[in-house]
Design an enzyme around this catalytic site. Structure first.
Site, mmCIF file in Angstrom:
data_model
loop_
_atom_site.group_PDB
_atom_site.id
_atom_site.type_symbol
_atom_site.label_atom_id
_atom_site.label_comp_id
_atom_site.label_asym_id
_atom_site.label_seq_id
_atom_site.Cartn_x
_atom_site.Cartn_y
_atom_site.Cartn_z
ATOM 1 N N HIS A 164 0.805 -1.225 0.000
ATOM 2 C CA HIS A 164 0.000 0.000 0.000
ATOM 3 C C HIS A 164 0.834 1.270 0.000
ATOM 4 O O HIS A 164 0.343 2.345 -0.358
ATOM 5 C CB HIS A 164 -0.941 -0.015 1.207
ATOM 6 C CG HIS A 164 -2.184 0.811 1.041
ATOM 7 N ND1 HIS A 164 -2.255 1.901 0.214
ATOM 8 C CD2 HIS A 164 -3.419 0.691 1.604
ATOM 9 C CE1 HIS A 164 -3.476 2.422 0.270
ATOM 10 N NE2 HIS A 164 -4.195 1.704 1.103
ATOM 11 N N ASP A 381 -10.753 -3.709 -17.850
ATOM 12 C CA ASP A 381 -11.091 -4.659 -18.923
ATOM 13 C C ASP A 381 -9.808 -5.180 -19.557
ATOM 14 O O ASP A 381 -9.049 -4.425 -20.156
ATOM 15 C CB ASP A 381 -11.963 -3.939 -19.962
ATOM 16 C CG ASP A 381 -12.381 -4.822 -21.123
ATOM 17 O OD1 ASP A 381 -12.000 -6.010 -21.160
ATOM 18 O OD2 ASP A 381 -13.088 -4.316 -22.017
#
Length: 466
Positions: A164, A381
């Site tokens: 992170h 995608d």
């Protein structure tokens, strides 16, 4: 709807390192003083589910993603490096070009076996995002781990674990989008990455200009949720009817000025505090709201910036006040906490980090919420269309279960759009929490024209449990 005890086997190939597909600079790059705070030094898991697409028949999703990832790392080459720690706990990226960990796998399960309601917690997550030995350290370890698991129906699961300190949700989605664009044949990402971490460095003489109660050192009591073997995980659905009912409980002016985030965060904070049954009504309980500051700088942070650029503003109230006063009280506290966040606020955090040794945010009697409904995880995608589910793989922050919940976009089995919130609590507290939420959603106090009708008595807000 009960969460299915789905079990399946996963066969994994040996992990491999995917390096940039062409040479990249060898250099040391400093993380910002927002990136390297103690509260971000952990690995965060994300998971994406993709359906079978007949138009992609004969193409191996793992091979497609692996190839696109190698090309994306040419642009995002710091991810192929390793973190080192310098003096005063300062983190730097050693851009070694070693690569990120990648696993190709197969599972004897179909996407439909997961059910219509894809939401955390996911079964067999540890098999879908395998913790390769030695890979989960913050320092001197790969900064990304990606596993692509092919399903027997032709769909696949893309799971990722991020250090992170490198990026927040917006930055991670930017990287994932770039991999998707290259997988679909684009020659380069539509948004080119910008490092610019120096924009969020502390001043030469750090002098915080705001109070930062989110980092207060609070004596530990029984209010801290600690890792337990027996924790209950449930996901709660809030659609238009549920949000409208909660809004109807507020005074008119607050109804008009409060966002869905304000109302839902206040509802969860208050209900969770009630469920924990604090023994001392004078103890402080906190709600930390994740606030993206990218658009709050003047001038704004550059397009393509993929570092951490969010703040942890906190609201504080005693248990007695929070549990006994109306929902409006908690809503006003949440709104006030959010309103103070600006670019100057985040720069003040950077100064506070350096001046105070990069402390962890307060976890004692604290609840943290993060809204990822607009982060864009579900839009990534790789050539198989948008994800059937995309977002956090579970709740919690690092090794601290119960402290955090994410707001995730969701469409229920009736086609209704809303927000699903994974919650983790000890079982007795979870039962009380569910009852408290149900009470807020069924009581008809001052319902206005926008509120739900009598059907609220049968709202299907509880989606799953384990």
């Amino acid at each position: 709807m009960a969460f299915s005890p789905l079990r399946f086997s996963v066969r994994r190939r040996l992990p491999e390192l995917v390096a940039p597909s062409s040479p990249t600079p060898r250099e040391l790059k400093r993380l910002s003083d927002i990136d390297d705070q103690e509260g971000l030094r952990f690995q965060i898991p994300v998971i994406q589910f993709y359906r079978h697409d007949p138009a992609m028949a004969g193409r191996n999703p793992a091979a497609v993603v692996r190839d696109a990832l190698a090309r994306a790392l040419v642009f995002y080459y710091p991810f192929a490096g390793r973190l080192r720690e310098g003096p005063c706990k300062k983190l730097l990226v050693d851009c070694t070009g070693e690569g990120v960990l990648f696993i190709e796998a197969e599972a004897d399960v179909k996407l439909e076996d997961f059910g219509d309601a894809l939401q955390p917690p996911f079964p067999c997550l540890e098999e879908l995002l395998f913790d390769v030995e030695g890979s989960s350290a913050v320092l001197n370890a790969p900064l990304l781990l990606i596993q692509v698991t092919l399903l027997s129906c032709g769909g696949f699961i893309f799971a990722l674990r991020l250090n992170h300190t490198m990026s927040d949700a917006a930055g991670l989605v930017q990287l994932m989008t770039a991999v998707g664009e290259l997988a679909r044949g684009l020659p380069s990402p539509s948004v080119l990455p910008v490092w610019s971490r120096e924009l969020l460095e502390a001043n030469p003489t750090p002098a915080p200009s705001f109070p930062h109660r989110e980092y207060e050192q609070v004596p530990d009591t029984e209010g801290t949720i600690i890792p337990l073997d027996d924790m209950a995980h449930r996901s709660f659905f809030f659609g238009p009817r549920e949000i409208s009912t909660l809004r109807s409980r507020l005074p008119q002016q607050l109804r008009r000025s409060s966002s869905i985030f304000d109302i839902l965060t206040a509802c969860l904070w208050r209900s969770r505090t009630v469920a924990l049954e604090p023994s001392d009504p004078n103890e402080n309980f906190r709600i930390i709201c994740i606030v993206n500051t990218r658009g709050r700088f003047n001038p704004p942070l550059p397009s393509g910036f993929y570092g951490n650029a969010f703040a942890f503003p906190v609201a504080v109230a005693t248990a007695g006040e929070l549990c006994s006063r109306p929902l409006a009280y908690a809503v006003e506290l949440v709104k006030r906490a959010k309103s103070q966040v600006s670019g100057d606020y985040l720069r003040s955090v950077a100064d506070y980090m350096v001046k105070n040794g990069r402390p962890h945010f307060t976890v004692v009697r604290t609840y943290l919420v993060s809204d990822v409904t607009r982060a864009g995880f579900g839009d990534v995608d790789f050539g198989w269309g948008k994800a059937a589910y995309g977002g956090p793989a579970k709740g919690g922050v690092g090794a601290i279960p119960g402290v955090a919940s994410f707001f995730v976009p969701f469409v229920n089995s009736s086609g209704e759009k809303g927000i699903v919130v994974p919650v983790c609590l000890p079982p007795p507290a979870m039962r009380r929490f569910a009852v408290e939420i149900q009470n807020l959603l069924t009581a008809q106090h001052g319902v206005d024209d926008q509120a739900a009708d009598g059907d609220n008595n049968k709202m299907p807000f509880l989606l799953s449990h384990i």
